[in-house]
Write an enzyme that holds these catalytic residues in place. Structure first.
Site, PDB file in Angstrom:
ATOM      1  N   SER A 703       0.799  -1.226   0.000  1.00 11.51           N
ATOM      2  CA  SER A 703       0.000   0.000   0.000  1.00 11.51           C
ATOM      3  C   SER A 703       0.828   1.270   0.000  1.00 11.51           C
ATOM      4  O   SER A 703       0.285   2.359  -0.139  1.00 11.51           O
ATOM      5  CB  SER A 703      -0.948   0.011   1.200  1.00 11.51           C
ATOM      6  OG  SER A 703      -0.218   0.007   2.401  1.00 11.51           O
ATOM      7  N   LYS A 746      -6.314   3.594   8.741  1.00 17.45           N
ATOM      8  CA  LYS A 746      -5.444   4.586   8.102  1.00 17.45           C
ATOM      9  C   LYS A 746      -6.055   5.980   8.157  1.00 17.45           C
ATOM     10  O   LYS A 746      -5.357   6.971   8.411  1.00 17.45           O
ATOM     11  CB  LYS A 746      -5.166   4.168   6.662  1.00 17.45           C
ATOM     12  CG  LYS A 746      -4.298   2.936   6.535  1.00 17.45           C
ATOM     13  CD  LYS A 746      -4.126   2.497   5.085  1.00 17.45           C
ATOM     14  CE  LYS A 746      -3.240   1.244   4.985  1.00 17.45           C
ATOM     15  NZ  LYS A 746      -3.095   0.775   3.600  1.00 17.45           N
TER      16      LYS A 746
END
Length: 819
Positions: A703, A746
């Protein structure tokens, strides 16, 4: 006190060891030392009078005057016998004497002694004491005290004068030599009688205790002998009748039968218990297997086969309990209330069916099929309330709560139990927990399920498959019990920090509920409603009414902690309470309202600064988003360029997947040199160094690809990246941005760090549903599936001014494969 006569005479002196001669008593003495033998012989040949004194130290071989006690007894030798150099004599004590001095004599000791007149005053008190002494002596003899029959008859007759009685009783006491000498030196009759009475009473207590112990021992021995004889007779009779002899008592058999009946076991289990009881009744009492069978029967009868907690808690009451105990955690609370609703609707439906059948006059048994067991798995960072909400669930359901920590367990037998063939075998932790709970439907928490180990002793996580499988746990088989136990009514709740370490098969059996961590607003409310009142109570400050102001709470959250949960937050609150408690204890002034200045005074300098607000836009540095075992976090991707030959250097303890993302980003920049305003051969003259700070922490995952590409483009183009933009997404060689996981964690980390814009893959737009509304309101989201859109949002003044030509298509040229 008796007055001394002035009668002084010289007589032979003998020193004795380990005993004391009293007046009015006959004592057998043995003499072996040369001086003592000569002294006794001399006295026997003359007037048979001798002075007897006790040595202070029995080890002295040649005693002088200073080695003898001052008070002794003058006695006459009534009988004497000599053999092998020793003399055995019977001496009769007459009166107490005091040794004035030893007259020098070579053969033996001659002493100048002074007779002490006895106190013979018989007062009423002395008569009472004498009577009491006679009674105690009778009691002592009855308890087994050893004494000559003639002496006993004389003392219990009541015809002896008190002065003689007390001395004769003193000579028979079982006490130390120095204590007897003190009695001899007690010249007052009343005082001497009191001391003798006290010593005799102590001796009677000891004799009484010894007699009690002897009687109990004798009784036990007789019982054992009687039972052994009866067993042998029973065995012989049963052998004659052709039957095998059992050794278990009828009382114990009936007790176990009663326990088996009261346990209300299933038919097969009851059959097994009776079989084991029959085996036990036929074993010899000396057979060690009897203990194992008893232990097994105890486990079978103590298990809650038919005991369960009533499921009659209202949904409204359960919702109130959950809200009172925890702030937030919406999904977990909803799932619990759904579970309660299913139970309530199912129970009502069964009641309706029973009512209809009753009206129609049908007597039919309704099979109560259980609903699918609820097996929840709470996954999230430490300190977010996974374990504590399990206790709240048990309270909301009004059930027993059992917690088992699975962290570090490596032996499969910890879950399924040991076989009974092993010494010290026990059931597994699941069965132990059910037994300790006392009901078959507790809330059972399997804590730290992600930390189970695997080694040569087996795989405990695989052993959990049966217990957590709704299709199998109706007949869970423990290796120790060896009979099925129904776990279908147990509400299992597992907790862990990460899903990756949980085997796929085990994960498939559980309904995973994520605990992503708390936002600042949630931490604020948790502190205000739960943590601060709790710490005030724990530190004895509940009555002080100390208020923690809102700005102080936010100061502690933002500047003294940086975590997904609230454990460090609670520690800082406890630290502030300790400082206040000390001020209270020292009776010093303290504030009732804690402000930001007070927080800094209590907790010291700020531990954390703003990650973003105090940074400036920099070239070659982008902000990425990551998920760690402790929650979401932001990471900085730094790129440095230097003259070289096109090498790519990666540091920061990156994993293989993250390294591949960096290589993909570098390849994309080489392929799109025109759009970036670069020279065609720029990659051959530069070395690129990509670094992720906090190098001691391992990092991996795809990611960070978008952030790496953005940072690399910024460094090559010389244009800064916006400091308040965070990004996440996997990158491909063709510049596509792919979906990633951990979106909620996140975004919460981005919000905590102060980011204003977050770039996400377009396919992750659906994941925003789980993000708190307050967080979504504060952050601008950009969704894209192309890296070009990421660059337009994240890099200032994009595209670069020196771009000569922009391609219509951004597909990777064919020559990339050759590179």
């Amino acid at each position: 006190m008796g007055k001394s006569t002035k009668i002084i005479r010289k007589v032979p002196v003998v020193a004795i060891r380990g005993s004391v001669v009293f007046p009015y008593t006959d004592t057998i003495l043995s003499f072996g030392r040369q001086k003592s033998v000569k002294a006794v012989n001399a006295a026997f040949q003359e007037d048979k009078v001798i002075a007897v004194f006790t040595q202070k130290d029995a080890k002295t071989s040649h005693p002088s005057q200073r080695d003898l006690y001052e008070i002794g007894t003058i006695a006459t030798i009534t009988q004497m016998m000599q053999s092998d150099g020793e003399i055995h004599a019977i001496v009769k004590g007459h009166n107490r004497i005091r040794l004035n001095k030893i007259v020098p004599h070579e053969a033996y000791l001659i002493g100048e002694v002074e007779e002490i007149k006895e106190d013979r005053v018989i007062s009423p008190e002395v008569e009472v004491l004498a009577k009491k002494l006679t009674e105690l002596f009778k009691k002592a003899v009855n308890l087994g005290k050893q004494a000559e029959i003639v002496t006993v008859m004389k003392l219990v007759s009541g015809q002896v004068e008190p002065v003689e009685l007390v001395d004769q009783a003193a000579s028979l006491l079982d006490i130390k030599t120095n204590e007897k000498q003190k009695l001899l030196e007690t010249l007052t009759l009343k005082s001497r009688m009191k001391k003798v009475l006290e010593a005799l009473a102590r001796e009677i207590n000891i004799l009484d205790l010894e007699k009690t112990i002897s009687q109990k021992t004798q009784k036990r021995f007789e019982d054992q002998m009687r039972k052994a004889m009866l067993r042998e007779k029973k065995k012989t009779i049963e052998e004659e009748l052709g039957q095998e002899g059992g050794e278990l008592g009828l009382e114990e058999v009936s007790e176990y039968k009663k326990k088996i009946l009261e346990a209300k076991m299933p038919k097969e289990v009851r059959k097994r218990a009776k079989k084991e009881l029959k085996r036990l009744s036929q074993l010899s009492p000396h057979n060690p297997e009897g203990g194992y069978i008893r232990n097994y029967l105890d486990w079978l009868t103590d298990m809650p086969w038919s005991i369960s907690t009533a499921n009659n808690v209202s949904i409204k009451a359960a919702a109130k309990v959950l809200e009172d105990d925890h702030y937030g955690l919406r999904k977990a609370k909803e799932r619990i209330l759904e579970y309660l609703a299913v139970m309530r609707v199912k129970k009502d439906a069964l009641e309706k069916i029973k009512t209809k059948l009753k009206i129609k006059g049908k007597d039919k048994t309704i099979k109560n099929e259980e609903s699918q067991p609820t097996i929840l798995c709470f996954i999230g960072p430490p300190g977010v309330g996974k374990t504590s909400i399990g206790k709240s669930i048990a309270r909301a359901l009004d059930r027993k709560f059992v917690r088992v920590s699975l962290g570090g367990i490596r032996d499969e037998a910890e879950i399924r139990g040991h076989r009974r063939t092993y010494v010290g075998a026990l059931p597994g932790r699941i069965i132990q927990g059910i037994k300790n709970a006392g009901t078959k439907n507790p809330v059972f928490m399997l804590d730290e399920i992600d930390k189970i180990g695997i080694d040569f002793r087996g795989d405990p996580s695989s052993a959990l498959l049966e217990a957590l499988d709704p299709e199998q746990n109706r007949e869970f088989s423990d290796h120790y019990l060896e009979v099925p136990f129904d776990l279908s009514e147990v509400m299992f709740i597992a907790t862990g920090n990460v899903l990756d370490t949980i085997p796929v098969a085990l994960r498939d059996r559980m309904e995973v509920i994520s605990f992503p961590g708390y936002t600042e607003e949630e931490k604020y409310n948790i502190t205000k409603k739960f943590l601060w009142p709790k710490q005030l109570r724990l530190h004895g400050l509940a009555d002080e009414k100390i208020k923690l102001l809102s700005e102080a709470i936010r100061e502690i959250i933002n500047r003294y902690t940086r975590e997904a949960g609230v454990r460090n937050l609670e520690r800082n609150l406890a630290g502030a309470c300790r400082k206040i408690a000390r001020l209270v204890a020292e009776k010093k002034r303290y504030t009732k309202e804690i402000k930001i200045t007070d927080v800094r005074k209590f907790l010291g300098p700020q531990k954390f600064s703003s990650l973003i607000a105090e940074k400036k836009d920099e070239v070659g540095m982008a902000t990425g988003l990551a998920v760690t075992p402790t929650g979401g976090d932001i990471i900085f991707i730094e790129v440095a360029l230097m003259p070289g030959k096109g090498k790519l250097l990666l540091t920061g303890q990156l994993g293989d997947v993250m390294k591949e993302s960096a290589k993909a980003a570098f390849t994309w920049t080489k392929a799109h040199w025109e759009e970036l305003g670069l020279k065609e051969d720029f990659g051959n003259a530069l070395d690129v160094h990509i670094h992720v700070p906090e190098g001691a922490v391992p990092k991996d995952g795809p990611s960070a690809g978008v952030a790496m590409a953005t940072s690399l483009v910024s460094a090559l183009a010389g244009i800064p990246v916006k400091r308040d933009v965070g990004m996440t997404g996997e990158i491909t060689l063709r510049g596509r941005v792919l979906e990633i996981g951990g979106v909620k964690e996140k975004i919460i980390a981005a919000h905590r760090a102060g980011l204003k814009t977050v770039i996400l893959p377009k396919d992750n737009k659906k994941d925003l549903e789980d993000v708190p509304a307050k967080t979504k309101k504060d952050i601008k989201f950009v969704f894209t599936n192309r890296l070009e859109d990421v660059l337009k949002t994240a890099i200032k003044k994009w595209p670069p001014k020196n771009v000569k030509k922009v391609r219509k298509t951004l597909s990777t040229p064919s020559y990339i494969a050759a590179n």
